[in-house]
Write a protein that holds these residues in place. Structure first.
Motif, mmCIF file in Angstrom:
data_model
loop_
_atom_site.group_PDB
_atom_site.id
_atom_site.type_symbol
_atom_site.label_atom_id
_atom_site.label_comp_id
_atom_site.label_asym_id
_atom_site.label_seq_id
_atom_site.Cartn_x
_atom_site.Cartn_y
_atom_site.Cartn_z
ATOM 1 N N THR A 67 0.832 -1.203 0.000
ATOM 2 C CA THR A 67 0.000 0.000 0.000
ATOM 3 C C THR A 67 0.866 1.252 0.000
ATOM 4 O OG1 THR A 67 -1.762 -1.171 1.170
ATOM 5 C CG2 THR A 67 -1.830 1.233 1.233
ATOM 6 N N ALA A 68 1.931 1.257 0.790
ATOM 7 C CA ALA A 68 2.828 2.417 0.839
ATOM 8 C C ALA A 68 3.485 2.655 -0.523
ATOM 9 C CB ALA A 68 3.892 2.230 1.917
ATOM 10 N N ARG A 69 3.900 1.595 -1.188
ATOM 11 C CA ARG A 69 4.509 1.750 -2.511
ATOM 12 C C ARG A 69 3.491 2.258 -3.525
ATOM 13 N NH1 ARG A 69 7.851 -3.863 -3.187
ATOM 14 N NH2 ARG A 69 9.543 -3.422 -1.727
ATOM 15 N N GLN A 70 2.263 1.718 -3.472
ATOM 16 C CA GLN A 70 1.213 2.193 -4.377
ATOM 17 C C GLN A 70 0.906 3.662 -4.109
ATOM 18 O OE1 GLN A 70 -1.929 -0.540 -3.483
ATOM 19 N NE2 GLN A 70 -1.092 -2.174 -4.772
ATOM 20 N N LEU A 71 0.852 4.026 -2.832
ATOM 21 C CA LEU A 71 0.618 5.426 -2.472
ATOM 22 C C LEU A 71 1.747 6.303 -2.994
ATOM 23 C CD1 LEU A 71 -0.844 7.737 -1.008
ATOM 24 C CD2 LEU A 71 0.319 6.995 1.100
ATOM 25 N N ARG A 72 2.973 5.852 -2.819
ATOM 26 C CA ARG A 72 4.123 6.629 -3.295
ATOM 27 C C ARG A 72 3.999 6.914 -4.790
ATOM 28 N NH1 ARG A 72 9.252 3.329 -2.823
ATOM 29 N NH2 ARG A 72 8.338 2.325 -4.636
ATOM 30 N N ILE A 125 0.639 2.647 11.086
ATOM 31 C CA ILE A 125 1.150 2.719 9.710
ATOM 32 C C ILE A 125 0.039 3.174 8.774
ATOM 33 C CG2 ILE A 125 2.074 1.384 7.777
ATOM 34 C CD1 ILE A 125 3.679 -0.224 9.839
ATOM 35 N N ALA A 126 -1.139 2.558 8.876
ATOM 36 C CA ALA A 126 -2.264 2.959 8.023
ATOM 37 C C ALA A 126 -2.643 4.412 8.283
ATOM 38 C CB ALA A 126 -3.457 2.040 8.257
ATOM 39 N N ILE A 132 -0.260 11.065 4.739
ATOM 40 C CA ILE A 132 0.507 11.299 3.508
ATOM 41 C C ILE A 132 -0.422 11.565 2.335
ATOM 42 C CG2 ILE A 132 2.067 10.211 1.833
ATOM 43 C CD1 ILE A 132 3.281 8.713 4.331
ATOM 44 N N ALA A 133 -1.495 10.781 2.214
ATOM 45 C CA ALA A 133 -2.450 10.986 1.121
ATOM 46 C C ALA A 133 -3.091 12.370 1.229
ATOM 47 C CB ALA A 133 -3.513 9.896 1.136
ATOM 48 N N ARG A 134 -3.462 12.762 2.434
ATOM 49 C CA ARG A 134 -4.055 14.086 2.631
ATOM 50 C C ARG A 134 -3.054 15.190 2.289
ATOM 51 N NH1 ARG A 134 -7.822 13.732 8.080
ATOM 52 N NH2 ARG A 134 -9.192 12.093 7.283
#
Length: 192
Positions: A67-72, A125-126, A132-134
Motif C-alpha cells: 500500500t505504501a509503494r502504491q501510495l508513493r 502505519i495505516a 501522507i495521502a491528505r
C-alpha cells in the motif's frame, strides 16, 4: 548479523515528498527501492513521519508495504500532473487510491499530563499513510506547485519543495547533490 537500516532522506518540504523519495534515483539505472519490507516502512515512518503510537491490540495488516509503494507512485503521478498541467490530469486509479486513503482515520492528537503531544491510532502505519495521502492532495491543489522542483543532481530525480526566498534552489540537498555538483564544476574548471 542484520544489515544496517537504510538512511532515509527527509527534508523535501512535505511528508508526501519524503515518501516519494523512498524510490531513489527514479527512472535511472541506479533506481533503488528503500521500502523493502515492513521493517523498512516502520523505520521510514519513525524517521520521517509524526510519531504515532498504537492503541489496542489489533495486529497491523501484512500489506502495508504494498500500500505504501502504491501510495508513493500515486503521489508521484498526482504531483507530476499538477506540475506539468493540472491535478485533474491525474489518472483515475491514482486519484481513487489517494482519495480512499485520505478518507481513512488519521492519528488522533493526545496531550499528556506533561504537555507533550502524541498521536495515537489503532494501526499507526495505516494512519500515517492517511496523513501522507491528505498531504499530497493538499499540495497538488495548493499555490505551492510552482515551487515543486526536480533535483538537478546527476541521476537524482528527487522532488522537493523550494521554499527558499528567491525560489532558485536547484538540488534536493546541498549536502549531497549540491555538493557533488559543485565539486564536479570545480574539477571541470581545473581540467580546462
Amino acid at each position: 548479523m542484520n544489515p544496517p537500516a537504510p538512511r532515509f532522506r527527509s527534508g523535501a518540504g512535505r511528508l508526501c515528498l519524503d515518501l516519494v523519495r523512498t524510490l531513489r534515483h527514479r527512472g535511472t539505472p541506479a533506481e533503488t527501492e528503500e521500502l523493502t519490507d515492513e521493517a523498512a516502512l516502520t523505520a521510514w515512518i519513525a524517521h520521517c513521519a509524526p510519531r504515532t503510537v498504537a492503541t489496542g491490540t489489533q495486529p497491523a495488516p501484512a500489506d502495508h508495504v504494498a500500500t505504501a509503494r502504491q501510495l508513493r507512485e500515486a503521489v508521484h503521478t498526482l504531483l507530476t500532473c499538477a506540475r506539468t498541467g493540472t491535478p485533474a490530469d491525474c489518472p483515475p486509479a491514482a486519484r481513487t487510491l489517494l482519495n480512499d486513503l485520505a478518507a481513512a482515520n488519521p492519528p488522533a492528537p493526545q496531550l499528556d499530563s506533561r504537555g507533550h503531544l502524541h498521536r495515537t491510532a489503532p494501526d499507526p502505519i495505516a494512519a500515517t499513510l492517511t496523513l501522507i495521502a491528505r498531504d499530497a492532495l493538499d499540495l497538488a491543489t495548493s499555490n505551492l506547485i510552482p515551487r515543486l522542483r526536480i533535483c538537478e543532481g546527476h541521476d537524482c530525480q528527487a522532488l522537493f519543495l523550494d521554499l527558499s526566498r528567491p525560489g532558485t534552489r536547484r538540488w534536493c540537498s546541498m549536502g549531497t547533490c549540491g555538493n557533488r555538483a559543485k565539486k564536479q564544476a570545480l574539477r571541470d574548471r581545473a581540467a580546462r
